[in-house]
Design an enzyme around this catalytic site. Structure first.
Site, mmCIF file in Angstrom:
data_model
loop_
_atom_site.group_PDB
_atom_site.id
_atom_site.type_symbol
_atom_site.label_atom_id
_atom_site.label_comp_id
_atom_site.label_asym_id
_atom_site.label_seq_id
_atom_site.Cartn_x
_atom_site.Cartn_y
_atom_site.Cartn_z
ATOM 1 N N ARG A 1 44.760 28.015 36.539
ATOM 2 C CA ARG A 1 43.938 27.384 37.936
ATOM 3 C C ARG A 1 43.174 26.367 37.412
ATOM 4 O O ARG A 1 42.343 26.365 36.420
ATOM 5 C CB ARG A 1 43.184 28.590 38.277
ATOM 6 C CG ARG A 1 42.347 27.950 39.419
ATOM 7 C CD ARG A 1 41.827 29.054 40.453
ATOM 8 N NE ARG A 1 41.320 30.118 39.748
ATOM 9 C CZ ARG A 1 41.166 31.358 40.485
ATOM 10 N NH1 ARG A 1 41.379 31.332 41.618
ATOM 11 N NH2 ARG A 1 40.604 32.271 40.099
ATOM 12 N N ARG B 1 38.180 41.525 35.749
ATOM 13 C CA ARG B 1 38.406 41.547 37.045
ATOM 14 C C ARG B 1 39.241 42.385 37.598
ATOM 15 O O ARG B 1 39.192 42.762 38.723
ATOM 16 C CB ARG B 1 38.635 39.859 37.321
ATOM 17 C CG ARG B 1 37.160 39.446 37.391
ATOM 18 C CD ARG B 1 37.572 37.788 37.223
ATOM 19 N NE ARG B 1 38.062 37.169 38.443
ATOM 20 C CZ ARG B 1 38.516 35.976 38.319
ATOM 21 N NH1 ARG B 1 38.816 35.250 37.378
ATOM 22 N NH2 ARG B 1 39.053 35.486 39.687
HETATM 23 P P1 AP5 Z 1 43.975 31.433 44.338
HETATM 24 O O1 AP5 Z 1 44.285 31.160 45.724
HETATM 25 O O2 AP5 Z 1 42.984 30.615 43.802
HETATM 26 O O3 AP5 Z 1 44.025 33.022 44.240
HETATM 27 P P2 AP5 Z 1 42.747 34.013 44.790
HETATM 28 O O4 AP5 Z 1 43.348 35.205 45.317
HETATM 29 O O5 AP5 Z 1 41.925 33.217 45.699
HETATM 30 O O6 AP5 Z 1 41.970 34.237 43.352
HETATM 31 P P3 AP5 Z 1 40.715 34.226 43.070
HETATM 32 O O7 AP5 Z 1 40.759 34.515 41.483
HETATM 33 O O8 AP5 Z 1 39.641 33.383 43.527
HETATM 34 O O9 AP5 Z 1 40.227 35.945 43.542
HETATM 35 P P4 AP5 Z 1 38.916 36.591 43.318
HETATM 36 O O10 AP5 Z 1 39.116 37.489 44.537
HETATM 37 O O11 AP5 Z 1 39.059 37.104 41.834
HETATM 38 O O12 AP5 Z 1 37.806 35.617 43.171
HETATM 39 P P5 AP5 Z 1 36.699 35.100 44.039
HETATM 40 O O13 AP5 Z 1 36.400 33.914 43.906
HETATM 41 O O14 AP5 Z 1 36.595 35.766 45.366
HETATM 42 O O15 AP5 Z 1 45.341 31.086 43.644
HETATM 43 C C1 AP5 Z 1 45.212 31.506 41.979
HETATM 44 C C2 AP5 Z 1 46.126 30.451 41.272
HETATM 45 O O16 AP5 Z 1 47.634 30.765 41.642
HETATM 46 C C3 AP5 Z 1 45.851 29.089 41.501
HETATM 47 O O17 AP5 Z 1 46.158 28.278 40.369
HETATM 48 C C4 AP5 Z 1 46.892 28.672 42.574
HETATM 49 O O18 AP5 Z 1 47.367 27.530 42.722
HETATM 50 C C5 AP5 Z 1 48.249 29.642 42.330
HETATM 51 N N1 AP5 Z 1 48.869 30.096 43.157
HETATM 52 C C6 AP5 Z 1 48.462 30.462 44.613
HETATM 53 N N2 AP5 Z 1 49.561 30.883 45.309
HETATM 54 C C7 AP5 Z 1 50.627 30.698 44.523
HETATM 55 C C8 AP5 Z 1 52.163 30.830 44.737
HETATM 56 N N3 AP5 Z 1 52.511 31.444 45.769
HETATM 57 N N4 AP5 Z 1 52.933 30.805 43.671
HETATM 58 C C9 AP5 Z 1 52.463 30.088 42.439
HETATM 59 N N5 AP5 Z 1 50.964 29.912 42.184
HETATM 60 C C10 AP5 Z 1 50.316 30.396 42.947
HETATM 61 O O19 AP5 Z 1 35.239 36.051 43.099
HETATM 62 C C11 AP5 Z 1 34.809 35.578 41.712
HETATM 63 C C12 AP5 Z 1 33.601 36.480 41.671
HETATM 64 O O20 AP5 Z 1 32.876 36.534 42.557
HETATM 65 C C13 AP5 Z 1 34.141 38.053 41.529
HETATM 66 O O21 AP5 Z 1 34.734 38.276 40.506
HETATM 67 C C14 AP5 Z 1 32.555 38.787 41.780
HETATM 68 O O22 AP5 Z 1 31.957 38.690 40.582
HETATM 69 C C15 AP5 Z 1 32.007 37.814 42.836
HETATM 70 N N6 AP5 Z 1 32.208 38.196 44.370
HETATM 71 C C16 AP5 Z 1 33.038 37.788 45.150
HETATM 72 N N7 AP5 Z 1 33.048 38.426 46.425
HETATM 73 C C17 AP5 Z 1 32.452 39.416 46.282
HETATM 74 C C18 AP5 Z 1 32.211 40.688 46.989
HETATM 75 N N8 AP5 Z 1 32.578 40.730 48.115
HETATM 76 N N9 AP5 Z 1 31.283 41.385 46.348
HETATM 77 C C19 AP5 Z 1 31.058 41.441 44.987
HETATM 78 N N10 AP5 Z 1 31.173 40.439 44.324
HETATM 79 C C20 AP5 Z 1 31.856 39.502 44.581
#
Ligand code: AP5
Length: 209
Positions: free
Chosen positions: A122, A164
Site C-alpha cells: 500500500r 492487526r
Molecule cells: P484499503 O482500502 O486501504 O483497505 P482497508 O480495509 O481500509 O485497510 P486498513 O489497513 O486501512 O484497515 P484497518 O482497519 O486495519 O486500518 P485503520 O486505518 O482503520 O486497501 C488496502 C490495499 O489494498 C491498498 O493498497 C489498496 O489499493 C488495495 N486494494 C483495495 N481494494 C483492492 C482490490 N479489490 N483488489 C486489489 N487491491 C485492492 O486502523 C489503523 C489502526 O488505527 C488500527 O490498527 C488501530 O490501532 C487504530 N484504530 C482505528 N479504528 C479504531 C477503533 N475503532 N478502535 C480502536 N482502534 C482503532
C-alpha cells in the site's frame, strides 16, 4: 442512510468507502484516518493513539467512542454517514447503539494471504489521502492524482500487519454475528476488481440483491 463497513485490515474498506460515501453524498467517517490526522497534528490524543497503532493494537474504547460521537453529531452527518473501522469491539458497538442505529452493515471478506500482500504494497498520498497498491503505479513515489509524495504507513510492516489481523479476529470478527442477529449484515466478496466490488456494495445498499 447509516452504513458501516467491517472487514480485516486490507479488505478494501477505505477504497470502497470513498466511492460509496460519494455516491450517497454522506461523510466517510474513518477512525483510522481521524487518528492519523491527530498524530500528524501532534495532539495529545494523537500521541496516545500512536503508541497503540504502532504495535498493531486497538486504541482504548473510551477515546474512540467520544471521537466518533462528536464526529457524527456534526451537521454534515445529519442525513447519514459511512463508518469505516468503527465499531471494532463489542463495547464500541454497544456504545454506538446508544447514540445512532445502523441501517446496513457491509462485511467485506478477503482471504488472509491476499490481505498481507495488499497491505505490504500500500502507498498513501501525503496530500490528498488517496490509497494505491504499488502494482497499480508507474511511479511509486508520487500520487498520480495530485503529484504529492506517497508514503508507507508505519503500521504496514509485515509483523505489525500480522498482529492487526490477529486483533481483528479476536476483537472485531465477533461483531459479524452481532449485526447478523439484527438482520442488517450483508457479506461482500472483496477479492475481485475494485469497480465490480463497488457495484456489488451499491446493489446491496439499494436493496437490489
Ligand atoms: P484499503 O482500502 O486501504 O483497505 P482497508 O480495509 O481500509 O485497510 P486498513 O489497513 O486501512 O484497515 P484497518 O482497519 O486495519 O486500518 P485503520 O486505518 O482503520 O486497501 C488496502 C490495499 O489494498 C491498498 O493498497 C489498496 O489499493 C488495495 N486494494 C483495495 N481494494 C483492492 C482490490 N479489490 N483488489 C486489489 N487491491 C485492492 O486502523 C489503523 C489502526 O488505527 C488500527 O490498527 C488501530 O490501532 C487504530 N484504530 C482505528 N479504528 C479504531 C477503533 N475503532 N478502535 C480502536 N482502534 C482503532
Amino acid at each position: 442512510m447509516r452504513i458501516m463497513f467491517v472487514g480485516p485490515p486490507g479488505a478494501g474498506k477505505g477504497t470502497q468507502a470513498v466511492r460509496v460515501s460519494a455516491a450517497y453524498g454522506i461523510p466517510h467517517v474513518s477512525t483510522g484516518d481521524m487518528l492519523r490526522e491527530e498524530i500528524k497534528n501532534g495532539s495529545a490524543l494523537g500521541q496516545k493513539a500512536k503508541s497503540y497503532i504502532d504495535k498493531g493494537e486497538l486504541v482504548p474504547d473510551d477515546v474512540i467512542i467520544e471521537m466518533v460521537k462528536e464526529r457524527i453529531g456534526r451537521a454534515d452527518a445529519k442525513n447519514g454517514f459511512l463508518l469505516d473501522g468503527f465499531p471494532r469491539t463489542r463495547t464500541q458497538a454497544e456504545a454506538l447503539d446508544e447514540f445512532a442505529r445502523l441501517d446496513t452493515v457491509i462485511n467485506i471478506y478477503v482471504p488472509d494471504d491476499k490481505l498481507v500482500h495488499r497491505i505490504c504494497g500500500r502507498r498513501v498520498c501525503s496530500e490528498c489521502g488517496a490509497t494505491y497498491h504499488e502494482s497499480m503505479l508507474q511511479d511509486v513515489r508520487h500520487c498520480p492524482k495530485c503529484g504529492a509524495s506517497l508514503f508507507i504507513r508505519d503500521d504496514d510492516k509485515e509483523e505489525i500487519v500480522k498482529q492487526r489481523l490477529s486483533v481483528y479476529k479476536e476483537k472485531t470478527q465477533p461483531l459479524i454475528e452481532y449485526y447478523s442477529e439484527r438482520g442488517i449484515l450483508h457479506d461482500i466478496v472483496g477479492s475481485g476488481g475494485i469497480d465490480t466490488i463497488t457495484k456489488a456494495i451499491l446493489a446491496v445498499i439499494n436493496g437490489e440483491k
